[in-house]
Design a protein around this motif. Structure first.
Motif, mmCIF file in Angstrom:
data_model
loop_
_atom_site.group_PDB
_atom_site.id
_atom_site.type_symbol
_atom_site.label_atom_id
_atom_site.label_comp_id
_atom_site.label_asym_id
_atom_site.label_seq_id
_atom_site.Cartn_x
_atom_site.Cartn_y
_atom_site.Cartn_z
ATOM 1 N N LEU A 80 0.809 -1.222 0.000
ATOM 2 C CA LEU A 80 0.000 0.000 0.000
ATOM 3 C C LEU A 80 0.844 1.275 0.000
ATOM 4 C CD1 LEU A 80 -2.747 -1.069 2.581
ATOM 5 C CD2 LEU A 80 -2.800 -1.287 0.080
ATOM 6 N N GLY A 81 2.119 1.137 -0.326
ATOM 7 C CA GLY A 81 2.979 2.306 -0.381
ATOM 8 C C GLY A 81 3.189 2.984 0.956
ATOM 9 N N VAL A 82 3.050 2.208 2.055
ATOM 10 C CA VAL A 82 3.214 2.791 3.389
ATOM 11 C C VAL A 82 4.620 3.367 3.553
ATOM 12 C CG1 VAL A 82 3.276 2.272 5.849
ATOM 13 C CG2 VAL A 82 1.455 1.331 4.422
ATOM 14 N N VAL A 83 5.611 2.653 3.008
ATOM 15 C CA VAL A 83 6.985 3.144 2.981
ATOM 16 C C VAL A 83 7.518 2.968 1.575
ATOM 17 C CG1 VAL A 83 9.302 2.931 3.947
ATOM 18 C CG2 VAL A 83 7.323 2.417 5.373
ATOM 19 N N LYS A 84 8.156 4.001 1.049
ATOM 20 C CA LYS A 84 8.789 3.919 -0.265
ATOM 21 C C LYS A 84 10.202 4.462 -0.188
ATOM 22 C CE LYS A 84 5.096 3.946 -3.737
ATOM 23 N NZ LYS A 84 4.547 4.662 -4.928
ATOM 24 N N ALA A 85 11.086 3.889 -1.010
ATOM 25 C CA ALA A 85 12.465 4.358 -1.082
ATOM 26 C C ALA A 85 12.875 4.516 -2.539
ATOM 27 C CB ALA A 85 13.397 3.385 -0.379
ATOM 28 N N HIS A 86 13.704 5.512 -2.808
ATOM 29 C CA HIS A 86 14.173 5.815 -4.159
ATOM 30 C C HIS A 86 15.654 6.177 -4.039
ATOM 31 C CE1 HIS A 86 14.577 8.168 -7.951
ATOM 32 N NE2 HIS A 86 13.641 7.349 -8.389
ATOM 33 N N ILE A 87 16.515 5.299 -4.568
ATOM 34 C CA ILE A 87 17.957 5.468 -4.416
ATOM 35 C C ILE A 87 18.595 5.620 -5.792
ATOM 36 C CG2 ILE A 87 20.081 4.426 -3.511
ATOM 37 C CD1 ILE A 87 18.328 2.785 -1.618
ATOM 38 N N THR A 88 19.387 6.656 -5.972
ATOM 39 C CA THR A 88 20.129 6.903 -7.203
ATOM 40 C C THR A 88 21.605 7.079 -6.842
ATOM 41 O OG1 THR A 88 19.949 9.312 -7.133
ATOM 42 C CG2 THR A 88 18.107 8.097 -8.137
ATOM 43 N N PRO A 89 22.486 7.164 -7.851
ATOM 44 C CA PRO A 89 23.907 7.372 -7.523
ATOM 45 C C PRO A 89 24.169 8.642 -6.720
ATOM 46 C CG PRO A 89 23.708 6.571 -9.762
ATOM 47 C CD PRO A 89 22.310 6.852 -9.285
ATOM 48 N N ASN A 90 23.266 9.617 -6.782
ATOM 49 C CA ASN A 90 23.492 10.894 -6.111
ATOM 50 C C ASN A 90 22.704 11.078 -4.819
ATOM 51 O OD1 ASN A 90 25.211 11.824 -8.226
ATOM 52 N ND2 ASN A 90 23.402 12.320 -9.442
ATOM 53 N N LYS A 91 21.674 10.236 -4.583
ATOM 54 C CA LYS A 91 20.777 10.545 -3.472
ATOM 55 C C LYS A 91 20.070 9.315 -2.930
ATOM 56 C CE LYS A 91 17.041 12.952 -4.405
ATOM 57 N NZ LYS A 91 16.148 14.099 -4.726
#
Length: 247
Positions: A80-91
């Motif tokens: 349900l999208g309670v927690v989401k993470a988005h990781i890139t080389p910069n952030k």
């Protein structure tokens, strides 16, 4: 939340990969070259991961979705999208709807959690069962240990120690360990593998992080993986959330 940030990807219609015969005469250079020749080749990956997390009296289990565009994005979402993470080389960025908070910054957060310096490449290597550090930049002694090839640096560093074991069938990492004895820090990851359309990818991973007497364990089971499918990475921090700041 912590377990979600450290998750790994999973597999579908697969078979487990078991070890082969060890050649005690194989040189460290040949073992390392074989490891890098057997890197998984894909553009995108998606799947689900069962995570069991424990730290002292705190323990939890959760199933999450994982999406990855190799070398560019690692995306994770709890039900349900309670927690989401988005990781890139910069952030590194994530938000938690249960706590109305978010983090948006560099890799210091993940580095603090696991007690060792991390960047995007190291996190991706940890996920894919590759050596966290570039083995080609160091000279190693090799020996056979527990049916695996064990690599130890010829020139041991005083403040930073590493140890790698590679399984003999596909020269993937069986175990990798990074430690800083003077800070009582140690990170270890152990792997079993499965074959996904010719790509050898992790099936189960056990991560153990120790720091100053504290112990964190994260067990991950890879499920329902698909490679090279069209995927998106929807991510937007909701308005009004409180930003997490590191001390």
């Amino acid at each position: 939340m912590i377990a979600l940030l450290l998750t790994l990807g999973a597999c579908k219609s697969t078979k487990s990969v078991t070890g082969g015969e060890v050649d005690s005469k194989l040189s460290a250079k040949n073992i390392i070259n074989a490891h890098y020749s057997n890197q998984p080749k894909f553009k995108t990956l998606r799947g689900r991961v069962k995570i069991d997390y424990a730290n002292g009296d705190d323990s939890q289990g959760v199933n999450v979705s994982l999406r990855m565009e190799k070398d560019k994005v690692i995306w994770m979402s709890a039900p349900l999208g309670v927690v989401k993470a988005h990781i890139t080389p910069n952030k590194v960025s994530f938000y938690n709807k249960l706590q109305n908070e978010y983090f948006d910054g560099d890799f210091s957060y993940l580095s603090e959690l696991l007690g060792t310096e991390l960047d995007f490449e190291k996190v991706q290597n940890l996920i894919l069962g590759n050596a966290v550090l570039d083995l080609r930049k160091e000279k190693f002694n090799t020996e056979v240990y527990n049916g695996n090839y064990q690599l130890k640096p010829k020139n041991a560093q005083e403040f930073f120690k590493i140890l790698f074991q590679l399984e003999p069938k596909n020269f993937k990492i069986a175990s990798q360990e990074i430690s800083q004895p003077e800070k009582a820090r140690q990170l270890q990851a152990r792997y079993t593998y499965q074959d996904i359309s010719g790509n050898v990818l992790p099936e189960d991973v056990k991560i153990t992080a120790e720091e100053a007497g504290g112990l964190t364990t994260i067990d991950l089971n890879f499920r329902n993986l698909e490679l090279n499918k069209p995927i998106s990475f929807p991510y937007e921090v909701p308005r009004g959330y409180n930003k997490i700041t590191l001390k």
